[in-house]
Design an enzyme around this catalytic site. Structure first.
Site, mmCIF file in Angstrom:
data_model
loop_
_atom_site.group_PDB
_atom_site.id
_atom_site.type_symbol
_atom_site.label_atom_id
_atom_site.label_comp_id
_atom_site.label_asym_id
_atom_site.label_seq_id
_atom_site.Cartn_x
_atom_site.Cartn_y
_atom_site.Cartn_z
ATOM 1 N N GLY A 140 9.075 18.232 20.175
ATOM 2 C CA GLY A 140 9.310 16.798 20.032
ATOM 3 C C GLY A 140 10.792 16.553 19.878
ATOM 4 N N SER A 144 11.642 12.355 4.975
ATOM 5 C CA SER A 144 12.146 10.999 4.780
ATOM 6 C C SER A 144 13.662 10.975 4.866
ATOM 7 C CB SER A 144 11.705 10.453 3.416
ATOM 8 O OG SER A 144 12.212 9.139 3.228
ATOM 9 N N GLY A 145 14.158 9.878 5.376
ATOM 10 C CA GLY A 145 15.604 9.707 5.487
ATOM 11 C C GLY A 145 16.022 9.087 6.797
ATOM 12 N N GLY A 146 15.047 8.901 7.692
ATOM 13 C CA GLY A 146 15.362 8.290 8.968
ATOM 14 C C GLY A 146 16.221 9.189 9.854
ATOM 15 N N LYS A 180 4.162 12.085 0.799
ATOM 16 C CA LYS A 180 4.962 11.257 1.716
ATOM 17 C C LYS A 180 4.300 9.907 1.937
ATOM 18 C CE LYS A 180 8.198 10.325 4.762
ATOM 19 N NZ LYS A 180 7.685 9.339 5.677
ATOM 20 N N HIS A 225 5.134 7.831 -1.012
ATOM 21 C CA HIS A 225 6.546 7.468 -0.853
ATOM 22 C C HIS A 225 6.662 6.228 0.028
ATOM 23 C CE1 HIS A 225 10.126 7.457 1.750
ATOM 24 N NE2 HIS A 225 10.791 8.045 0.782
ATOM 25 N N ASN A 226 5.947 6.221 1.151
ATOM 26 C CA ASN A 226 6.030 5.106 2.082
ATOM 27 C C ASN A 226 5.394 3.841 1.509
ATOM 28 O OD1 ASN A 226 7.146 7.048 3.724
ATOM 29 N ND2 ASN A 226 5.877 6.576 5.498
ATOM 30 N N GLU A 241 7.917 2.403 -0.646
ATOM 31 C CA GLU A 241 8.923 1.825 0.256
ATOM 32 C C GLU A 241 8.514 0.418 0.706
ATOM 33 O OE1 GLU A 241 9.932 2.697 4.857
ATOM 34 O OE2 GLU A 241 10.142 4.436 3.533
ATOM 35 N N TYR A 242 7.255 0.255 1.113
ATOM 36 C CA TYR A 242 6.748 -1.063 1.494
ATOM 37 C C TYR A 242 6.947 -2.057 0.349
ATOM 38 C CZ TYR A 242 4.105 -0.001 5.828
ATOM 39 O OH TYR A 242 3.720 0.312 7.099
ATOM 40 N N LYS A 245 3.705 0.889 10.696
ATOM 41 C CA LYS A 245 3.118 2.046 11.377
ATOM 42 C C LYS A 245 1.868 2.576 10.693
ATOM 43 C CE LYS A 245 7.287 3.685 13.700
ATOM 44 N NZ LYS A 245 8.210 4.828 13.920
ATOM 45 N N ARG A 292 3.018 -8.157 5.311
ATOM 46 C CA ARG A 292 3.447 -7.784 6.665
ATOM 47 C C ARG A 292 2.420 -8.267 7.680
ATOM 48 N NH1 ARG A 292 6.676 -2.067 7.239
ATOM 49 N NH2 ARG A 292 7.853 -2.169 5.292
ATOM 50 N N HIS A 303 -27.645 -4.031 -12.575
ATOM 51 C CA HIS A 303 -26.706 -2.906 -12.480
ATOM 52 C C HIS A 303 -26.394 -2.260 -13.838
ATOM 53 C CE1 HIS A 303 -26.048 -3.462 -8.242
ATOM 54 N NE2 HIS A 303 -25.727 -4.738 -8.414
#
Length: 485
Positions: A22, A139-141, A193, A196-197, A200-201, A271, A298, A463
């Site tokens: 990739g 992570s870090g772009g 991860k 982490h994301n 981030e959101y 994503k 979003r 219940h």
């Protein structure tokens, strides 16, 4: 296993030490980072253009291949192959191809944003075939990949020890320590991860809401907002996301008078990793409302045509600006942002704690906070406090129960209440700020009103419920004649 570092130094058999599948921006940048540290590398892609671009770098430590067999044949044994390809079926397709050219004992690393359940399955399948598998969040772009990311590998511990020398060299460094460490068993790396994301959101949503307050509520222009974020980023809120936000509010394309930000459509893409975080939290019966609302907003932003229609049907009828609050109002907003940011991190760390209990990952929360301090998108000054909290008490269940964090949070309560109440009164949407406050108020509530919900569930669905002062499970026939007016 042999020591990879010794193999590389000796360049045994003139083989490459590391392979990358990739060669998009992330894959190419990470491969160049590895090569810069003296490791001979091979890159593969089914796009001849990307292979040619890699070879055009004219780096003596990098070879590009369009043939998968020649690519794997160029690697020293045990062969180390990392994939940086889109998550999902493509990962499975690449693994299937690799099974035809790799041998038992070789190592496959998935460095993409794969769902942790897929990683769990792949780990089990490849273990059964005698291959080592590492699911690793990165992570870090693009810039992080090139200059030093934060990496979260999990899965095969033996394989991690093999690749550890390379990862520690290419990772970002904080206090002369690499921002990479073995996260835990099986799918632990990709779960970490994912969380982490999710954080981030949440933080990105909080920043956008603070922008909305300053723009619509306080009537500030981009230059003034830029100065506020610049000031915040010099104190306890210092973080990568505030750093780039500061830059955004000062950016104009060459030859243009308008700020680029003002010309960008208000439809945020995603994503899926934020959604995965919310789904995992719900599966574990754990509340992460700040992350959840960030995902939802979003989604709401993409409903542009409906929002336009609604704006015409329900015009603003409130006086939205409140500049008369004075210049110190941004200090109140800073307190509110700190409060909500702490809540976002706390919810993410609590999710990691619960996942560790459920999935037996063997996570160390202090270690996770430690490697998030540099290289990654959510790196911030506050992560030092998180690291200190879990380092001092490895069994700490929730960050809000740490004494040091709680003292700072208490000082920000007035700010968050002021900002949220003002926003509501003036018709400004602050769902993430509001969610952080509501979460806190219920988290600190000894007796929630959910006893009524239990009574209702028992009434309409038998219940059952439990009592405060009596052991056992109970059911009542809630018939109206038993209830006196």
């Amino acid at each position: 296993m042999q020591n990879l570092q010794e193999d590389i130094i000796m360049k045994q058999e003139n083989k490459n030490a590391f392979g990358m599948i990739g060669l998009g921006t992330m894959g190419s940048n990470l491969l160049q980072n590895i090569a810069d540290h003296g490791y001979p590398c091979a890159g593969y892609d089914n796009s001849p253009e990307k292979v040619n671009a890699l070879n055009a770098l004219d780096n003596e430590n990098i070879e590009g291949f369009s043939d998968l067999k020649k690519f794997t044949d160029s690697l020293a044994r045990p062969r180390i192959v990392m994939m940086l390809v889109p998550a999902g079926e493509i990962v499975d397709h690449v693994i299937d191809e690799l099974l035809g050219v790799l041998d038992k004992g070789d190592i496959i690393i998935d460095g993409g944003n794969s769902h942790y359940t897929d990683t769990e399955r792949r780990y089990q399948e490849l273990e059964g075939k005698g291959l080592h598998f590492v699911g690793m969040g990165v992570s870090g772009g693009e810039e992080g990949a090139r200059r030093g990311p934060s990496m979260m590998p999990g899965g095969d511990k033996e394989a991690y020890e093999m690749i550890k020398p390379v990862l520690e060299k290419i990772a970002a460094q904080v206090n002369n320590e690499p921002t990479v460490a073995f996260m835990g068993n099986r799918s632990a790396g990709h779960f970490v991860k994912m969380v982490h994301n999710g954080i981030e959101y949440a933080i990105m949503q909080l920043i956008s809401e603070s922008y909305e307050i300053m723009k619509k509520g306080l009537g500030m222009d981009n230059g003034q907002i830029h100065e506020v974020y610049k000031k915040w980023n010099q104190g306890r809120l210092k973080s990568y996301l505030l750093e780039i936000t500061t830059d955004i509010f000062a950016f104009k394309n060459e030859g243009e008078n308008d700020f680029l930000l003002d010309n960008i459509r208000d439809e945020a893409k995603a994503k899926g990793t934020g959604k995965w975080t919310s789904q995992a939290a719900m599966d574990l019966h754990l509340p992460t409302p700040v992350i959840d609302i960030a995902v939802s907003m979003r989604d709401l932003s993409t409903l542009k045509s409906l929002r336009v229609q609604a704006s015409e049907m329900y015009p603003d009828e409130t006086e939205m600006k409140y500049e008369d609050r004075g210049a110190d109002y941004c200090d109140q907003l800073e307190e509110a942002f700190y409060f909500a940011m702490v809540s976002a991190y706390a919810q993410g760390m609590h999710l990691l704690y619960q996942a560790n209990e459920e999935f037996k990952y063997d996570l160390n929360l202090d270690l996770i906070a430690k490697i998030w301090r540099g290289g990654c998108i959510i790196r911030s000054e506050f992560l030092e406090d998180i690291y200190a909290a879990f380092n001092q008490d490895p069994k700490l269940q929730h960050l809000l129960l740490d004494k040091s964090v709680s003292e700072d949070l208490k000082r920000s309560i007035t700010g968050i209440r002021t900002v949220v109440s003002d926003a509501v009164l003036h018709g400004i949407a602050t769902p993430a700020f509001s969610a952080s406050l509501t979460y806190f108020d219920d988290f600190r509530c000894e007796n929630m009103p959910t006893n009524l919900i239990q009574a209702q569930r028992d009434y309409f669905g038998s219940h059952t419920y439990e009592l405060k002062a009596k052991e056992g499970v109970f059911h009542t026939k809630w018939v109206m004649e038993n209830i006196k007016e």
